[in-house]
Design a protein around this motif. Structure first.
Motif, PDB file in Angstrom:
ATOM      1  N   PHE A   1       2.856  -9.249  -5.610  1.00  0.00           N
ATOM      2  CA  PHE A   1       3.311  -9.815  -4.342  1.00  0.00           C
ATOM      3  C   PHE A   1       3.211  -8.788  -3.216  1.00  0.00           C
ATOM      4  CE2 PHE A   1       5.458 -12.987  -7.052  1.00  0.00           C
ATOM      5  CZ  PHE A   1       4.980 -14.137  -6.435  1.00  0.00           C
ATOM      6  N   ALA A   2       3.594  -7.544  -3.510  1.00  0.00           N
ATOM      7  CA  ALA A   2       3.528  -6.492  -2.499  1.00  0.00           C
ATOM      8  C   ALA A   2       2.091  -6.249  -2.050  1.00  0.00           C
ATOM      9  CB  ALA A   2       4.141  -5.204  -3.045  1.00  0.00           C
ATOM     10  N   TYR A   3       1.143  -6.395  -2.961  1.00  0.00           N
ATOM     11  CA  TYR A   3      -0.264  -6.183  -2.625  1.00  0.00           C
ATOM     12  C   TYR A   3      -0.831  -7.362  -1.847  1.00  0.00           C
ATOM     13  CZ  TYR A   3      -3.847  -2.707  -3.649  1.00  0.00           C
ATOM     14  OH  TYR A   3      -4.719  -1.652  -3.566  1.00  0.00           O
TER      15      TYR A   3
ATOM     16  N   SER B   1       6.921   0.057  -7.018  1.00  0.00           N
ATOM     17  CA  SER B   1       6.756  -0.868  -8.148  1.00  0.00           C
ATOM     18  C   SER B   1       5.697  -0.341  -9.112  1.00  0.00           C
ATOM     19  CB  SER B   1       6.415  -2.278  -7.665  1.00  0.00           C
ATOM     20  OG  SER B   1       5.177  -2.313  -6.987  1.00  0.00           O
ATOM     21  N   TRP B   2       4.646   0.276  -8.577  1.00  0.00           N
ATOM     22  CA  TRP B   2       3.633   0.894  -9.439  1.00  0.00           C
ATOM     23  C   TRP B   2       4.272   2.029 -10.249  1.00  0.00           C
ATOM     24  CZ3 TRP B   2       2.185   6.005  -9.448  1.00  0.00           C
ATOM     25  CH2 TRP B   2       1.154   6.325 -10.332  1.00  0.00           C
TER      26      TRP B   2
ATOM     27  N   GLY C   1       7.301  -0.138  -1.026  1.00  0.00           N
ATOM     28  CA  GLY C   1       7.559  -1.152  -2.047  1.00  0.00           C
ATOM     29  C   GLY C   1       6.496  -1.218  -3.128  1.00  0.00           C
ATOM     30  N   ARG C   2       5.240  -1.306  -2.704  1.00  0.00           N
ATOM     31  CA  ARG C   2       4.158  -1.395  -3.686  1.00  0.00           C
ATOM     32  C   ARG C   2       4.064  -0.115  -4.504  1.00  0.00           C
ATOM     33  NH1 ARG C   2      -0.465  -1.444  -0.685  1.00  0.00           N
ATOM     34  NH2 ARG C   2      -1.259   0.480  -1.536  1.00  0.00           N
TER      35      ARG C   2
ATOM     36  N   PRO D   1       0.707  -8.542   2.589  1.00  0.00           N
ATOM     37  CA  PRO D   1       1.199  -7.338   1.930  1.00  0.00           C
ATOM     38  C   PRO D   1       2.599  -6.989   2.434  1.00  0.00           C
ATOM     39  CG  PRO D   1      -0.264  -6.714   3.709  1.00  0.00           C
ATOM     40  CD  PRO D   1      -0.207  -8.224   3.699  1.00  0.00           C
ATOM     41  N   LEU D   2       3.384  -6.389   1.540  1.00  0.00           N
ATOM     42  CA  LEU D   2       4.696  -5.879   1.915  1.00  0.00           C
ATOM     43  C   LEU D   2       4.536  -4.421   2.337  1.00  0.00           C
ATOM     44  CD1 LEU D   2       6.875  -7.329  -0.998  1.00  0.00           C
ATOM     45  CD2 LEU D   2       6.570  -8.242   1.306  1.00  0.00           C
TER      46      LEU D   2
ATOM     47  N   GLN E   1       4.935  -0.430   2.627  1.00  0.00           N
ATOM     48  CA  GLN E   1       5.222   0.657   1.690  1.00  0.00           C
ATOM     49  C   GLN E   1       6.614   1.186   2.004  1.00  0.00           C
ATOM     50  OE1 GLN E   1       3.890   1.298  -0.959  1.00  0.00           O
ATOM     51  NE2 GLN E   1       1.710   1.658  -0.870  1.00  0.00           N
TER      52      GLN E   1
ATOM     53  N   PHE F   1       6.154  -7.855  -9.028  1.00  0.00           N
ATOM     54  CA  PHE F   1       6.491  -7.428  -7.674  1.00  0.00           C
ATOM     55  C   PHE F   1       5.299  -6.720  -7.028  1.00  0.00           C
ATOM     56  CE2 PHE F   1       8.021  -4.531  -4.445  1.00  0.00           C
ATOM     57  CZ  PHE F   1       8.813  -5.374  -3.678  1.00  0.00           C
ATOM     58  N   HIS F   2       4.615  -5.882  -7.800  1.00  0.00           N
ATOM     59  CA  HIS F   2       3.450  -5.160  -7.283  1.00  0.00           C
ATOM     60  C   HIS F   2       2.395  -6.138  -6.762  1.00  0.00           C
ATOM     61  CE1 HIS F   2      -0.355  -2.902  -7.457  1.00  0.00           C
ATOM     62  NE2 HIS F   2       0.396  -1.870  -7.112  1.00  0.00           N
TER      63      HIS F   2
END
Length: 159
Positions: A123-125, A137-138, A133-134, A128-129, A131, A120-121
């Motif tokens: 994809f979020a990066y 996930s981290w 979210g990233r 970008p999705l 925040q 997920f991280h």
């Protein structure tokens, strides 16, 4: 020699170790994929850091314009660096955790949550999705690694 092979066979028969090996391979392959994605973005954006990498696009002064940074390339590189900072500790601590004798269901929970969080991280990066979210996930992946480290220390030192 025969005793060493027996120990290896016993480790392969260990369900927790096999689960660890599976999920470690998944996240390591995902991390390796980030190198290919970086190369793809460098080629498509024509953004290189080494003069020899620009040879296909010109010589001398005409090639110098390709010695530059690109926001998309840098985003992928930061995602890859984040993988290095998180997946490498997971692989080491996860191995110790797998060898510490956890319950299979608990180990699978740790391995699956970490793997899902890292995917997920990525994809979020890359998309970008937005925040948080990233960041979440981290934090989830990092917490899983700390949880495994605590279990290892508790088992080894009786904390």
């Amino acid at each position: 020699r025969r005793g060493e092979m027996a120990k290896s066979a016993q480790l392969i028969d260990n369900e927790v170790f096999r689960a660890y090996a599976t999920y470690a391979a998944i996240v390591l392959l995902k991390m390796m994929l980030m190198s290919l994605i970086t190369a793809y973005f460098r080629m498509t954006r024509k953004a290189f850091v080494n003069p020899e990498d620009t040879a296909a696009f010109g010589k001398g002064e005409s090639a110098k314009k390709f010695l530059r940074t690109d926001p998309d390339v840098e985003r992928v590189r930061r995602g890859h660096l984040n993988d290095l900072e998180n997946i490498v500790p997971f692989v080491g601590i996860g191995l110790l955790y797998a060898l510490s004798g956890p319950e299979l269901s608990t180990a699978l929970l740790h391995f699956r949550i970490f793997t899902g969080a890292r995917i997920f991280h990525t994809f979020a990066y890359l998309l970008p999705l937005p925040q948080p979210g990233r960041g979440l996930s981290w934090a989830v992946g990092y917490s899983v690694t700390f949880s495994m480290a605590y279990k290892v220390l508790k088992s080894a030192w009786l904390l």
